[in-house]
Each structure stands twice: as structure tokens, then as C-alpha cells.
Design a protein around this motif. Structure first.
Motif, PDB file in Angstrom:
ATOM      1  N   MET A   1       0.768  -1.313  -0.139  1.00 19.96           N
ATOM      2  CA  MET A   1       0.040  -0.084   0.113  1.00 19.96           C
ATOM      3  C   MET A   1       0.909   1.140   0.118  1.00 19.96           C
ATOM      4  N   THR A   2       0.683   2.269  -0.836  1.00 20.81           N
ATOM      5  CA  THR A   2       1.394   3.446  -0.980  1.00 20.81           C
ATOM      6  C   THR A   2       0.425   4.606  -0.309  1.00 20.81           C
ATOM      7  N   GLY A   3      -0.595   4.455  -0.055  1.00 20.86           N
ATOM      8  CA  GLY A   3      -1.666   5.387   0.631  1.00 20.86           C
ATOM      9  C   GLY A   3      -2.053   6.574  -0.309  1.00 20.86           C
ATOM     10  N   GLN A   4      -2.325   6.421  -1.576  1.00 21.77           N
ATOM     11  CA  GLN A   4      -2.559   7.230  -2.689  1.00 21.77           C
ATOM     12  C   GLN A   4      -3.818   8.033  -2.383  1.00 21.77           C
ATOM     13  N   VAL A   5      -4.824   7.540  -1.425  1.00 23.57           N
ATOM     14  CA  VAL A   5      -6.060   8.164  -1.216  1.00 23.57           C
ATOM     15  C   VAL A   5      -6.173   8.347   0.348  1.00 23.57           C
ATOM     16  N   ALA A   6      -5.082   7.957   1.274  1.00 23.17           N
ATOM     17  CA  ALA A   6      -5.034   7.944   2.487  1.00 23.17           C
ATOM     18  C   ALA A   6      -5.791   9.198   3.099  1.00 23.17           C
ATOM     19  N   GLY A   7      -6.572   8.794   4.207  1.00 21.91           N
ATOM     20  CA  GLY A   7      -7.697   9.935   4.701  1.00 21.91           C
ATOM     21  C   GLY A   7      -8.822  10.438   3.938  1.00 21.91           C
ATOM     22  N   LYS A   8      -9.221   9.878   2.717  1.00 20.68           N
ATOM     23  CA  LYS A   8     -10.104  10.136   1.852  1.00 20.68           C
ATOM     24  C   LYS A   8     -11.269   9.387   2.309  1.00 20.68           C
ATOM     25  N   VAL A   9     -12.407   9.781   2.037  1.00 22.19           N
ATOM     26  CA  VAL A   9     -13.784   9.020   2.200  1.00 22.19           C
ATOM     27  C   VAL A   9     -14.393   8.818   0.926  1.00 22.19           C
ATOM     28  N   ALA A  10     -14.772   7.660   0.616  1.00 27.23           N
ATOM     29  CA  ALA A  10     -15.189   7.453  -0.838  1.00 27.23           C
ATOM     30  C   ALA A  10     -16.510   6.502  -0.718  1.00 27.23           C
ATOM     31  N   LEU A  11     -17.400   6.867  -1.718  1.00 21.58           N
ATOM     32  CA  LEU A  11     -18.511   6.174  -1.718  1.00 21.58           C
ATOM     33  C   LEU A  11     -18.802   5.491  -3.121  1.00 21.58           C
ATOM     34  N   VAL A  12     -18.812   4.121  -3.114  1.00 19.35           N
ATOM     35  CA  VAL A  12     -18.730   3.387  -4.500  1.00 19.35           C
ATOM     36  C   VAL A  12     -20.164   2.571  -4.652  1.00 19.35           C
ATOM     37  N   THR A  13     -20.886   2.944  -5.576  1.00 19.40           N
ATOM     38  CA  THR A  13     -22.186   2.481  -5.675  1.00 19.40           C
ATOM     39  C   THR A  13     -22.012   1.273  -6.689  1.00 19.40           C
ATOM     40  N   GLY A  14     -22.649   0.294  -6.589  1.00 17.56           N
ATOM     41  CA  GLY A  14     -22.707  -1.050  -7.279  1.00 17.56           C
ATOM     42  C   GLY A  14     -21.309  -1.809  -6.782  1.00 17.56           C
ATOM     43  N   GLY A  15     -21.027  -1.522  -5.695  1.00 20.03           N
ATOM     44  CA  GLY A  15     -19.777  -2.006  -4.931  1.00 20.03           C
ATOM     45  C   GLY A  15     -19.839  -3.482  -4.610  1.00 20.03           C
ATOM     46  N   ALA A  16     -20.739  -4.072  -4.613  1.00 21.15           N
ATOM     47  CA  ALA A  16     -20.865  -5.630  -4.343  1.00 21.15           C
ATOM     48  C   ALA A  16     -20.038  -6.551  -5.102  1.00 21.15           C
ATOM     49  N   SER A  17     -19.735  -6.271  -6.452  1.00 23.26           N
ATOM     50  CA  SER A  17     -19.145  -7.311  -7.432  1.00 23.26           C
ATOM     51  C   SER A  17     -18.602  -6.557  -8.562  1.00 23.26           C
ATOM     52  N   GLY A  18     -17.889  -7.427  -9.333  1.00 22.27           N
ATOM     53  CA  GLY A  18     -17.260  -6.864 -10.533  1.00 22.27           C
ATOM     54  C   GLY A  18     -16.324  -5.671 -10.414  1.00 22.27           C
ATOM     55  N   ILE A  19     -16.483  -4.812 -11.376  1.00 21.79           N
ATOM     56  CA  ILE A  19     -15.570  -3.363 -11.075  1.00 21.79           C
ATOM     57  C   ILE A  19     -15.784  -2.869  -9.923  1.00 21.79           C
ATOM     58  N   GLY A  20     -17.043  -2.502  -9.313  1.00 24.00           N
ATOM     59  CA  GLY A  20     -17.354  -2.049  -8.197  1.00 24.00           C
ATOM     60  C   GLY A  20     -16.403  -2.529  -7.138  1.00 24.00           C
ATOM     61  N   ALA A  21     -16.824  -3.719  -6.771  1.00 23.86           N
ATOM     62  CA  ALA A  21     -15.678  -4.505  -5.616  1.00 23.86           C
ATOM     63  C   ALA A  21     -14.547  -4.215  -5.935  1.00 23.86           C
TER      64      ALA A  21
ATOM     65  N   VAL B   1     -17.421   3.649   1.622  1.00 23.40           N
ATOM     66  CA  VAL B   1     -18.651   3.210   1.760  1.00 23.40           C
ATOM     67  C   VAL B   1     -19.036   2.502   0.432  1.00 23.40           C
ATOM     68  N   VAL B   2     -19.443   1.049   0.781  1.00 21.05           N
ATOM     69  CA  VAL B   2     -19.913   0.284  -0.330  1.00 21.05           C
ATOM     70  C   VAL B   2     -21.269   0.222  -0.443  1.00 21.05           C
ATOM     71  N   SER B   3     -21.958   0.630  -1.594  1.00 24.33           N
ATOM     72  CA  SER B   3     -23.473   0.595  -1.694  1.00 24.33           C
ATOM     73  C   SER B   3     -24.052  -0.388  -2.667  1.00 24.33           C
ATOM     74  N   ASP B   4     -25.105  -0.917  -2.676  1.00 25.88           N
ATOM     75  CA  ASP B   4     -25.613  -1.871  -3.498  1.00 25.88           C
ATOM     76  C   ASP B   4     -26.893  -2.363  -3.150  1.00 25.88           C
ATOM     77  N   VAL B   5     -27.582  -3.061  -3.964  1.00 31.55           N
ATOM     78  CA  VAL B   5     -28.948  -3.751  -3.754  1.00 31.55           C
ATOM     79  C   VAL B   5     -28.551  -5.193  -3.285  1.00 31.55           C
ATOM     80  N   ASP B   6     -27.488  -5.596  -3.469  1.00 29.83           N
ATOM     81  CA  ASP B   6     -27.035  -7.084  -3.085  1.00 29.83           C
ATOM     82  C   ASP B   6     -26.727  -6.982  -1.692  1.00 29.83           C
ATOM     83  N   GLU B   7     -27.457  -7.538  -0.651  1.00 28.59           N
ATOM     84  CA  GLU B   7     -27.393  -7.652   0.633  1.00 28.59           C
ATOM     85  C   GLU B   7     -26.402  -8.731   0.885  1.00 28.59           C
TER      86      GLU B   7
END
Length: 273
Positions: A1-21, A35-41
Motif C-alpha cells: 500500500m502506498t496510501g494514494q488516497v489516505a484520509g479520503k472518504v469514498a462512496l462506491v455504488t454498485g460495489g458488491a461485485s465486478g468493477i465496483g468491488a 462506503v460500499v453501496s448496492d442492492v445485493d445484501e
């Protein structure tokens, strides 16, 4: 890990699989709280559990991206848990293929538009105000909208899908100019994957759908003939592009499109049999 986004907060929709995951996992590995959001619980919490096991920070929130009330709740929850939002990866989307546009039902047309266009619109509408609370011209946030190679060129059987992804491309450019005009420091770009080996291919009916069947497409076989690099891409390769746009390494990049397609959009090559 190089910490390129250290300290940032990210929201990823469709994050349960594929590219989102893959995006969620890489951003977390590089130091972001995700924050991973998806309809797949089922798969969503699994992605989060994997991130935490690897030492990262992540949260799963169930979300239908077409619901505006849920968007209000999602953004409020992100701010409550993490106090800020720096990166939006609007990735949730579906693909519906038909032999001809005359075969597409109005129901499918509207469903695809709702997820691929309304969902992206709502993501920006509700995340942008939250991002502006902490973004500055010198240290701004990043909005990344997942489009497609189909948003840059025509694709038979995917005309309705192309419409949505082409809309995402121009929406990103327009919002980029809007943000630049007010000087909020937020950069907005679109990503255009080509043939990527993800679960979405098993969900896209081929021409056999016209005969009441659902024949999954083999992305590797299709890519072998369609792409200059002669192979399908991997979700992790798209995630690397997203990481670049989410990080400060792309601090002078906005209103652009990042094409990750094995060379398909550039042209074709003659192959020896």
C-alpha cells in the motif's frame, strides 16, 4: 500500500461485485475509508468483510440508486460516520441487449435509464453538496462516473445501453464545467471500460433472448477477436484507473474520459490465424 488516497472518504455504488468491488477494495487498500453501496445484501457485506480482514476501513449500505429518498439517507449516513465525503464513484449500472431496438420493451428501456442515468444524476445531485463542504480549489474532491466504451461508439444490440453511457459521458463533462465555474475544486471525469471479465456478462441476454433464452456471453472469447490486446480486461485494471482519478495524481484532470479497453476504440489489428 502506498496510501494514494489516505484520509479520503469514498462512496462506491454498485460495489458488491465486478468493477465496483475491485474499486472499493483498491481504494481501501490505498488508505481510503470506503462506503460500499448496492442492492445485493449478501455480496456487499462480503466485500466489506474482506476489506476489513485486509486491514482497511469500509461500511456497507443497502441502496437502490434510483430512489431519491434513499440517496438523502445514504449521504447523511456517510457524513455521520466519517464526517466528510471526498470521492464519489458512481458505478451502479445494468446492460440490456436486444436483437433490435424494435424488440426492446418500454419497461426495459425505462428500467435501464432509471439505473444508468437517473442513478448517476441522483448520485451527483446529493453527493456534490456534501463534497463541497470540505473541498477546496487546492485540495478538491473527485467524482468518477462509470461509463463504457459503448458510450463512445455504436454497438448493435446495445443501442439503448449506449444511449445511457453516452449520456453519462456528457453529463460528466458538463458537471466538470459547472464545478470549475464555481471554483469548488471538485474534478469530474468518466471511465470507459471495454470488454471486462465481470459477472455482468452472464446477465446480458444475447440474440437468443429473442427466442426466450438467456445465453451468457463469454467475454474472453469475444475479446480475443475484438480487442487489439486480444484478451478481456480485469476489474482490477479498471480499478487502477479509478484510483488515479480519485487520487491527487490527477489533480489537473477534469472533464476527461479515461478509456480502458485494450485498444478497441483506437482501431483494429490484423491477426495471423
Amino acid at each position: 500500500m502506498t496510501g494514494q488516497v489516505a484520509g479520503k472518504v469514498a462512496l462506491v455504488t454498485g460495489g458488491a461485485s465486478g468493477i465496483g468491488a475491485a474499486v472499493a477494495e483498491l481504494l481501501a487498500r490505498e488508505g481510503a475509508s470506503v462506503v460500499v453501496s448496492d442492492v445485493d445484501e449478501l455480496k456487499g457485506p462480503e466485500v466489506v468483510a474482506g476489506i476489513k480482514k485486509a486491514g482497511g476501513e469500509a461500511t456497507f449500505l443497502h441502496q437502490d440508486v434510483t430512489s431519491e429518498p434513499r440517496w438523502i439517507e445514504i449521504v447523511a449516513e456517510v457524513e455521520k460516520r466519517y464526517g466528510r465525503l471526498d470521492v464519489l464513484v458512481s458505478n451502479a449500472g445494468i446492460g440490456i441487449s436486444v436483437p433490435s431496438i424494435t424488440d426492446m420493451t418500454l419497461e426495459d428501456w425505462r428500467r435501464q435509464n432509471a439505473i444508468n442515468l437517473d442513478g448517476v444524476f441522483l448520485s451527483v445531485k446529493h453527493c456534490l453538496p456534501a463534497m463541497r463542504k470540505t473541498s477546496t480549489r487546492e485540495n478538491g474532491g473527485s467524482i468518477i462516473l462509470m461509463s463504457s466504451l459503448a458510450g463512445l461508439r455504436g454497438a448493435p444490440g446495445l443501442s439503448a445501453y449506449s444511449l445511457t453511457k453516452g449520456g453519462v459521458r456528457l453529463f460528466a463533462k458538463s458537471i466538470a464545467m459547472e464545478c470549475a465555474g464555481v471554483g469548488d475544486g471538485i474534478r469530474v471525469n468518466s471511465v470507459h471500460p471495454g470488454i471486462i471479465d465481470t459477472p455482468i456478462w452472464g446477465k446480458i441476454p444475447t440474440e437468443a433472448a429473442g427466442r426466450g433464452q438467456n445465453a451468457p456471453i463469454d467475454p474472453e472469447e469475444r475479446a480475443r477477436f475484438a480487442t487489439p490486446l486480444a484478451r478481456a480486461g480485469h476489474a482490477a485494471e479498471i480499478a487502477q484507473g479509478v484510483l488515479y482519478l480519485a487520487s491527487d495524481m490527477s489533480s489537473y484532470v477534469t472533464g476527461s474520459e479515461l478509456v480502458i479497453d485494450g485498444g478497441m476504440n483506437a482501431g483494429g489489428v490484423a491477426r495471423k490465424s
